[in-house]
Design a protein around this motif. Structure first.
Motif, PDB file in Angstrom:
ATOM      1  N   MET A  41       0.682  -1.161  -0.102  1.00 64.06           N
ATOM      2  CA  MET A  41       0.211   0.025  -0.107  1.00 64.06           C
ATOM      3  C   MET A  41       0.770   1.350  -0.165  1.00 64.06           C
ATOM      4  SD  MET A  41      -2.884  -1.224   2.825  1.00 64.06           S
ATOM      5  CE  MET A  41      -3.536  -2.764   2.700  1.00 64.06           C
ATOM      6  N   ALA A  42       0.536   2.314  -0.684  1.00 63.71           N
ATOM      7  CA  ALA A  42       1.256   3.267  -0.943  1.00 63.71           C
ATOM      8  C   ALA A  42       1.057   4.267  -0.102  1.00 63.71           C
ATOM      9  CB  ALA A  42       0.969   3.939  -2.391  1.00 63.71           C
ATOM     10  N   ASN A  43       1.923   5.420   0.104  1.00 62.59           N
ATOM     11  CA  ASN A  43       1.722   6.557   1.148  1.00 62.59           C
ATOM     12  C   ASN A  43       1.370   6.111   2.566  1.00 62.59           C
ATOM     13  OD1 ASN A  43       1.911   8.285  -0.890  1.00 62.59           O
ATOM     14  ND2 ASN A  43      -0.057   8.039  -1.708  1.00 62.59           N
ATOM     15  N   GLY A  44       2.027   4.957   3.048  1.00 64.30           N
ATOM     16  CA  GLY A  44       1.959   4.677   4.465  1.00 64.30           C
ATOM     17  C   GLY A  44       0.727   4.223   4.608  1.00 64.30           C
ATOM     18  N   ALA A  45      -0.330   3.747   3.972  1.00 65.92           N
ATOM     19  CA  ALA A  45      -1.622   3.314   4.169  1.00 65.92           C
ATOM     20  C   ALA A  45      -1.646   1.954   4.811  1.00 65.92           C
ATOM     21  CB  ALA A  45      -2.434   3.277   2.901  1.00 65.92           C
ATOM     22  N   SER A  46      -0.601   1.306   4.871  1.00 68.42           N
ATOM     23  CA  SER A  46      -0.533   0.037   5.587  1.00 68.42           C
ATOM     24  C   SER A  46      -0.669   0.073   7.056  1.00 68.42           C
ATOM     25  CB  SER A  46       0.803  -0.636   5.380  1.00 68.42           C
ATOM     26  OG  SER A  46       1.846   0.155   5.848  1.00 68.42           O
ATOM     27  N   GLN A  47      -0.223   1.467   7.341  1.00 68.12           N
ATOM     28  CA  GLN A  47      -0.576   1.803   8.808  1.00 68.12           C
ATOM     29  C   GLN A  47      -2.100   1.633   9.236  1.00 68.12           C
ATOM     30  OE1 GLN A  47       1.401   5.369  10.383  1.00 68.12           O
ATOM     31  NE2 GLN A  47       2.947   5.388   8.269  1.00 68.12           N
TER      32      GLN A  47
ATOM     33  N   ALA B 110     -10.617  14.017   0.615  1.00 64.60           N
ATOM     34  CA  ALA B 110     -10.259  12.505   1.151  1.00 64.60           C
ATOM     35  C   ALA B 110      -9.076  12.235   1.093  1.00 64.60           C
ATOM     36  CB  ALA B 110     -11.094  11.416   0.503  1.00 64.60           C
ATOM     37  N   GLU B 111      -8.058  12.411   0.047  1.00 71.37           N
ATOM     38  CA  GLU B 111      -6.695  12.265  -0.311  1.00 71.37           C
ATOM     39  C   GLU B 111      -5.973  13.066   1.033  1.00 71.37           C
ATOM     40  OE1 GLU B 111      -4.967   9.968  -1.699  1.00 71.37           O
ATOM     41  OE2 GLU B 111      -6.759   9.096  -2.877  1.00 71.37           O
TER      42      GLU B 111
ATOM     43  N   VAL C 110     -13.730   9.192   1.654  1.00 77.20           N
ATOM     44  CA  VAL C 110     -12.754   8.643   3.002  1.00 77.20           C
ATOM     45  C   VAL C 110     -12.977   7.131   3.396  1.00 77.20           C
ATOM     46  CG1 VAL C 110     -12.126   9.159   5.433  1.00 77.20           C
ATOM     47  CG2 VAL C 110     -12.387  10.906   4.156  1.00 77.20           C
ATOM     48  N   ALA C 111     -14.167   7.000   3.476  1.00 75.92           N
ATOM     49  CA  ALA C 111     -14.558   5.517   3.917  1.00 75.92           C
ATOM     50  C   ALA C 111     -13.973   4.402   2.872  1.00 75.92           C
ATOM     51  CB  ALA C 111     -16.228   5.556   3.954  1.00 75.92           C
ATOM     52  N   GLU C 112     -14.119   4.876   1.518  1.00 73.65           N
ATOM     53  CA  GLU C 112     -13.598   3.938   0.455  1.00 73.65           C
ATOM     54  C   GLU C 112     -11.857   3.860   0.663  1.00 73.65           C
ATOM     55  OE1 GLU C 112     -14.704   6.097  -3.243  1.00 73.65           O
ATOM     56  OE2 GLU C 112     -16.934   5.460  -3.024  1.00 73.65           O
ATOM     57  N   ARG C 113     -11.409   4.998   1.160  1.00 72.35           N
ATOM     58  CA  ARG C 113      -9.893   4.721   1.006  1.00 72.35           C
ATOM     59  C   ARG C 113      -9.417   4.160   2.323  1.00 72.35           C
ATOM     60  NH1 ARG C 113     -11.444   8.173  -2.425  1.00 72.35           N
ATOM     61  NH2 ARG C 113     -10.117   9.173  -3.880  1.00 72.35           N
ATOM     62  N   MET C 114     -10.148   4.272   3.469  1.00 72.93           N
ATOM     63  CA  MET C 114     -10.043   3.651   4.958  1.00 72.93           C
ATOM     64  C   MET C 114      -9.952   2.124   4.661  1.00 72.93           C
ATOM     65  SD  MET C 114      -8.850   5.948   7.050  1.00 72.93           S
ATOM     66  CE  MET C 114      -8.806   7.462   7.648  1.00 72.93           C
ATOM     67  N   LEU C 115     -11.114   1.649   4.008  1.00 75.31           N
ATOM     68  CA  LEU C 115     -11.430   0.443   3.777  1.00 75.31           C
ATOM     69  C   LEU C 115     -10.390  -0.244   2.861  1.00 75.31           C
ATOM     70  CD1 LEU C 115     -15.284   0.508   3.549  1.00 75.31           C
ATOM     71  CD2 LEU C 115     -13.974  -0.875   5.241  1.00 75.31           C
TER      72      LEU C 115
ATOM     73  N   ALA D  50      -3.688  10.932   8.084  1.00 80.89           N
ATOM     74  CA  ALA D  50      -3.950   9.799   8.738  1.00 80.89           C
ATOM     75  C   ALA D  50      -2.739   8.790   8.831  1.00 80.89           C
ATOM     76  CB  ALA D  50      -5.133   9.120   8.550  1.00 80.89           C
ATOM     77  N   THR D  51      -1.991   8.841   7.759  1.00 77.23           N
ATOM     78  CA  THR D  51      -0.965   7.971   7.255  1.00 77.23           C
ATOM     79  C   THR D  51       0.433   8.391   7.895  1.00 77.23           C
ATOM     80  OG1 THR D  51      -1.187   8.518   5.067  1.00 77.23           O
ATOM     81  CG2 THR D  51      -2.183   6.583   5.411  1.00 77.23           C
ATOM     82  N   ARG D  52       0.651   9.464   8.402  1.00 78.08           N
ATOM     83  CA  ARG D  52       1.899   9.933   8.969  1.00 78.08           C
ATOM     84  C   ARG D  52       2.383   8.968   9.836  1.00 78.08           C
ATOM     85  NH1 ARG D  52       3.410  10.825   4.678  1.00 78.08           N
ATOM     86  NH2 ARG D  52       1.373   9.964   4.231  1.00 78.08           N
ATOM     87  N   PRO D  53       3.635   8.841  10.159  1.00 76.80           N
ATOM     88  CA  PRO D  53       4.024   7.972  11.128  1.00 76.80           C
ATOM     89  C   PRO D  53       4.038   8.687  12.492  1.00 76.80           C
ATOM     90  CG  PRO D  53       5.991   8.950  10.165  1.00 76.80           C
ATOM     91  CD  PRO D  53       4.727   9.437   9.249  1.00 76.80           C
ATOM     92  N   PRO D  54       4.031   7.952  13.700  1.00 77.52           N
ATOM     93  CA  PRO D  54       3.880   8.403  15.038  1.00 77.52           C
ATOM     94  C   PRO D  54       4.908   9.538  15.044  1.00 77.52           C
ATOM     95  CG  PRO D  54       3.570   6.157  14.959  1.00 77.52           C
ATOM     96  CD  PRO D  54       4.013   6.439  13.546  1.00 77.52           C
TER      97      PRO D  54
END
Length: 250
Positions: free
Chosen positions: A1-7, A222-223, A26-31, A229-233
């Protein structure tokens, strides 16, 4: 998954305003990123039609709650479902809201409903969400509030809407500082005019205005939310402003 979405895999996500254009995107992308998603909106039909477009596998990771978040009973019903179905919360995306006209054209019930929907519900959802995040000791949790660039433009005819969104902006900046000791991050997204049902245009006119770069596609907002939402801690996207090239400014 790109852009850190695996988090986002297995993350427990609540999206308010889930049947709206931004909420849907947003729901589409989160799912797609592997999250478990609870969607809430006032429109039951809109929620049902949205869930139908998801794949069978995604439908197992999505649930809906019909609730009016301007009311205490609606908020209580929502967070009862958060506890029962999600079993906690990792990400809140608050993008519920209603538009308004000039104050002179609104009765007391109307302007109070705009404030309750666009500001009070954000405060209430943030409070309920962060209480659960703190209780779980989750130091990677996130709150994402969708405000508006209206607080900068202050367009004529949007006085009540601007008051509510101005409150969201001040609330977001202060709450962000209050949450730092808990490791909970908060992002304020400030979109310009979005091609959603809140605009007083037909679907055909909204499409024309998007093509003319006068309205934002909901997917672009949504992007922006997914980016935050996908930035690292430890990486905090404090405020992200996004608008169409030819944004209305008066």
């Amino acid at each position: 998954m790109a852009n850190g979405a695996s988090q986002l895999v297995n993350k427990r996500v609540l999206i308010t305003g889930g049947a709206g254009g931004v909420g849907r995107a947003v729901a589409e992308r989160m799912l797609a990123a592997g999250a478990r998603v609870l969607l809430t909106d006032r429109e039951e039909l809109g929620l049902r039609s949205l869930v139908e477009v998801f794949s069978p596998e995604q439908q197992e990771r999505v649930e809906t709650v019909t609730a009016d978040l301007s009311s205490a009973p609606g908020l209580a019903r929502l967070f009862e479902r958060v506890d029962a179905w999600l079993g906690g919360l990792d990400v809140l995306v608050a993008c519920a809201g209603v538009g308004s006209g000039p104050l002179s054209e609104m009765d007391d019930a109307g302007w109070r409903y705009v404030i309750d929907s666009n500001l009070v519900s954000y405060v209430a959802c943030a409070k309920e969400a962060t209480e659960r995040m703190r209780a779980s000791g989750n130091r990677e949790a996130m709150v994402i509030l969708v405000g508006s660039i209206s607080v900068h433009i202050k367009a004529v005819g949007e006085s009540v809407y601007n008051a509510a969104k101005g409150g969201v902006a001040s609330f977001a900046e202060t709450l962000r500082k209050e949450l730092i000791p808990d490791g909970i991050r908060l992002t304020l997204i400030e979109p310009g005019a979005i091609a959603s049902a809140m605009q007083p245009f037909t679907p055909e006119e909204r499409q024309r205005l998007m093509t003319a770069h006068k309205l934002l596609p909901p997917e672009e907002v949504a992007e922006a939310i997914l980016f935050a939402a996908t930035r690292p801690p430890g990486i905090d996207v404090v405020t992200l402003r996004i608008e169409p090239l030819d944004q209305k400014i008066f």
